[in-house]
Scaffold this motif. Structure first.
Motif, short mmCIF file in Angstrom:
data_model
loop_
_atom_site.label_atom_id
_atom_site.label_comp_id
_atom_site.label_asym_id
_atom_site.label_seq_id
_atom_site.Cartn_x
_atom_site.Cartn_y
_atom_site.Cartn_z
N ALA A 109 -42.75 -2.64 -7.69
CA ALA A 109 -43.93 -3.06 -6.94
C ALA A 109 -45.20 -2.60 -7.63
CB ALA A 109 -43.87 -2.54 -5.51
N GLU A 110 -45.22 -1.32 -8.05
CA GLU A 110 -46.39 -0.80 -8.74
C GLU A 110 -46.59 -1.51 -10.07
OE1 GLU A 110 -48.27 3.55 -9.80
OE2 GLU A 110 -46.20 3.19 -10.45
N LEU A 111 -45.49 -1.76 -10.78
CA LEU A 111 -45.57 -2.45 -12.07
C LEU A 111 -46.19 -3.83 -11.90
CD1 LEU A 111 -42.73 -2.59 -14.75
CD2 LEU A 111 -44.12 -4.58 -14.20
N ALA A 112 -45.68 -4.61 -10.96
CA ALA A 112 -46.19 -5.97 -10.76
C ALA A 112 -47.67 -5.96 -10.39
CB ALA A 112 -45.38 -6.68 -9.67
N GLU A 113 -48.05 -5.02 -9.53
CA GLU A 113 -49.44 -4.92 -9.10
C GLU A 113 -50.36 -4.56 -10.26
OE1 GLU A 113 -52.19 -2.37 -5.90
OE2 GLU A 113 -50.00 -2.33 -5.76
N GLU A 114 -49.96 -3.56 -11.05
CA GLU A 114 -50.79 -3.09 -12.16
C GLU A 114 -50.87 -4.14 -13.27
OE1 GLU A 114 -52.72 -0.42 -12.40
OE2 GLU A 114 -52.20 0.05 -10.33
N VAL A 115 -49.75 -4.78 -13.57
CA VAL A 115 -49.75 -5.80 -14.61
C VAL A 115 -50.64 -6.97 -14.21
CG1 VAL A 115 -48.33 -7.54 -15.81
CG2 VAL A 115 -47.55 -5.17 -15.67
N THR A 116 -50.62 -7.34 -12.95
CA THR A 116 -51.50 -8.41 -12.46
C THR A 116 -52.96 -8.06 -12.69
OG1 THR A 116 -49.90 -9.07 -10.76
CG2 THR A 116 -52.17 -9.78 -10.45
N VAL A 117 -53.33 -6.83 -12.34
CA VAL A 117 -54.71 -6.36 -12.55
C VAL A 117 -55.08 -6.41 -14.03
CG1 VAL A 117 -56.22 -4.33 -12.42
CG2 VAL A 117 -54.76 -4.93 -10.47
N GLN A 118 -54.14 -5.98 -14.87
CA GLN A 118 -54.40 -5.93 -16.30
C GLN A 118 -54.49 -7.33 -16.92
OE1 GLN A 118 -51.46 -3.18 -17.94
NE2 GLN A 118 -51.91 -1.78 -16.25
N ILE A 119 -53.70 -8.26 -16.41
CA ILE A 119 -53.80 -9.65 -16.87
C ILE A 119 -55.17 -10.21 -16.52
CG2 ILE A 119 -52.97 -12.01 -16.48
CD1 ILE A 119 -50.17 -10.83 -16.09
N LEU A 120 -55.61 -9.98 -15.30
CA LEU A 120 -56.93 -10.47 -14.87
C LEU A 120 -58.04 -9.87 -15.73
CD1 LEU A 120 -56.33 -10.30 -11.02
CD2 LEU A 120 -56.69 -12.39 -12.34
N ALA A 121 -57.91 -8.60 -16.07
CA ALA A 121 -58.91 -7.95 -16.93
C ALA A 121 -58.91 -8.56 -18.33
CB ALA A 121 -58.64 -6.45 -17.00
N GLU B 203 -60.62 -11.97 -18.11
CA GLU B 203 -62.07 -11.82 -17.98
C GLU B 203 -62.71 -11.45 -19.32
OE1 GLU B 203 -65.38 -9.31 -15.34
OE2 GLU B 203 -63.26 -8.77 -15.25
N LYS B 204 -62.10 -10.51 -20.01
CA LYS B 204 -62.62 -10.08 -21.31
C LYS B 204 -62.55 -11.23 -22.32
CE LYS B 204 -61.87 -6.66 -24.98
NZ LYS B 204 -61.03 -5.52 -25.43
N GLY B 205 -61.41 -11.93 -22.33
CA GLY B 205 -61.23 -13.02 -23.28
C GLY B 205 -62.19 -14.17 -23.08
N LEU B 206 -62.43 -14.53 -21.82
CA LEU B 206 -63.33 -15.64 -21.52
C LEU B 206 -64.79 -15.29 -21.83
CD1 LEU B 206 -61.78 -17.09 -18.24
CD2 LEU B 206 -61.73 -18.10 -20.53
N LYS B 207 -65.11 -14.00 -21.80
CA LYS B 207 -66.47 -13.59 -22.18
C LYS B 207 -66.67 -13.69 -23.68
CE LYS B 207 -67.61 -10.45 -18.37
NZ LYS B 207 -67.84 -9.03 -17.97
N LEU B 208 -65.59 -13.45 -24.43
CA LEU B 208 -65.68 -13.47 -25.89
C LEU B 208 -65.65 -14.89 -26.46
CD1 LEU B 208 -63.32 -10.49 -26.77
CD2 LEU B 208 -65.80 -10.56 -27.02
N LYS B 209 -64.93 -15.77 -25.78
CA LYS B 209 -64.82 -17.15 -26.25
C LYS B 209 -64.63 -18.08 -25.05
CE LYS B 209 -59.89 -16.62 -27.30
NZ LYS B 209 -58.84 -16.87 -28.28
#
Length: 243
Positions: free
Chosen positions: A25-37, A40-46
């Motif tokens: 449960a913690e893994l899925a939650e944290e990975v989701t947050v990290q994917i979103l980050a 966000e970072k990728g779309l700002k760069l390109k």
């Protein structure tokens, strides 16, 4: 498996970034947050970000959480493209489809979703492969999130039947040892073309495969995964600590 793999990519232990979480449960939650980050970072760069998702229990949990986030921000995520590293050749509405959590559920029209053709849409698996292959032309994958099978398979690259040196992008599988038998899958070449690849695994049944990845045991396909700039192995304690 290729004998010269080590010579090509170097020492696997030096390039693998290991992250450990308490439970699935913690893994899925944290990975989701990290994917979103990462998005966000990728779309700002390109202007575009190409994300590849996976199936399985963890993959579905992450996908469902992402759908909720995407739909909650209808003006966000412009330029995001969603793909899957493998797909079951079954009807489009089947819950067996890895893309099922995204199928007719995403209300955010800014996001482009690339589902492989289903069995009730394509005339054959070869047509589904050709269609996906064409869609992937000139695509640079930013992040590929892979599940891990207890046998060490990733996407639909199973031990003993996966050609690690296949230089195509996608191919048809008609005899998968895990049903359904017919699938579309990325090759290892396409998987490793991604800037980042994250392997996620939770549960005691994955412990043997996780150990083999960490030890660089090339008897399983997952040990050949190597992202262009970053490779992560993200596991919970049950998948990491085996008896």
């Amino acid at each position: 498996m290729s004998d010269d793999f080590d010579a090509i990519v170097g020492d696997i232990d030096d390039e693998l970034d290991l992250t450990l979480y308490a439970d699935a449960a913690e893994l899925a939650e944290e990975v989701t947050v990290q994917i979103l980050a990462a998005i966000e970072k990728g779309l700002k760069l390109k202007s575009q970000f190409h994300l590849v998702l996976t199936g399985g229990t963890l993959g579905v949990q992450i996908s469902e959480a992402l759908v909720n986030e995407f739909n909650a921000d209808s003006d966000g995520f412009a330029g995001l493209h969603i793909w899957w590293s493998d797909e079951r050749f079954v009807p489009a509405d089947s819950v067996e489809r890895n893309a099922f959590p995204f199928h007719k559920t995403v209300t955010n029209t800014k996001i482009v979703i690339h589902e492989a053709l289903a069995s009730d849409v394509a005339k054959s698996i070869d047509e589904a492969v050709s269609d996906y292959d064409l869609a992937l032309e000139n695509v640079d994958i930013d992040l590929n999130v892979l599940g891990l099978g207890p046998d060490g398979h990733v996407a639909s690259l199973f031990p003993g039947i996966a050609d690690i040196d296949d230089h195509r992008k996608v191919f048809a599988i008609t005899d998968s040892p895990k049903p359904p038998a017919v699938r579309v899958s990325f090759t290892m070449s396409l998987i490793n073309s991604a800037a980042e690849v994250w392997i996620v695994a939770a549960g005691e049944s994955k412990a043997d495969a996780v150990t083999k990845i960490i030890e660089g045991d090339l008897s399983i396909p997952a040990s050949y995964v190597r992202g262009n700039s970053h490779t992560r192995l993200i596991v919970d304690t049950e998948a990491f600590f085996s008896e």
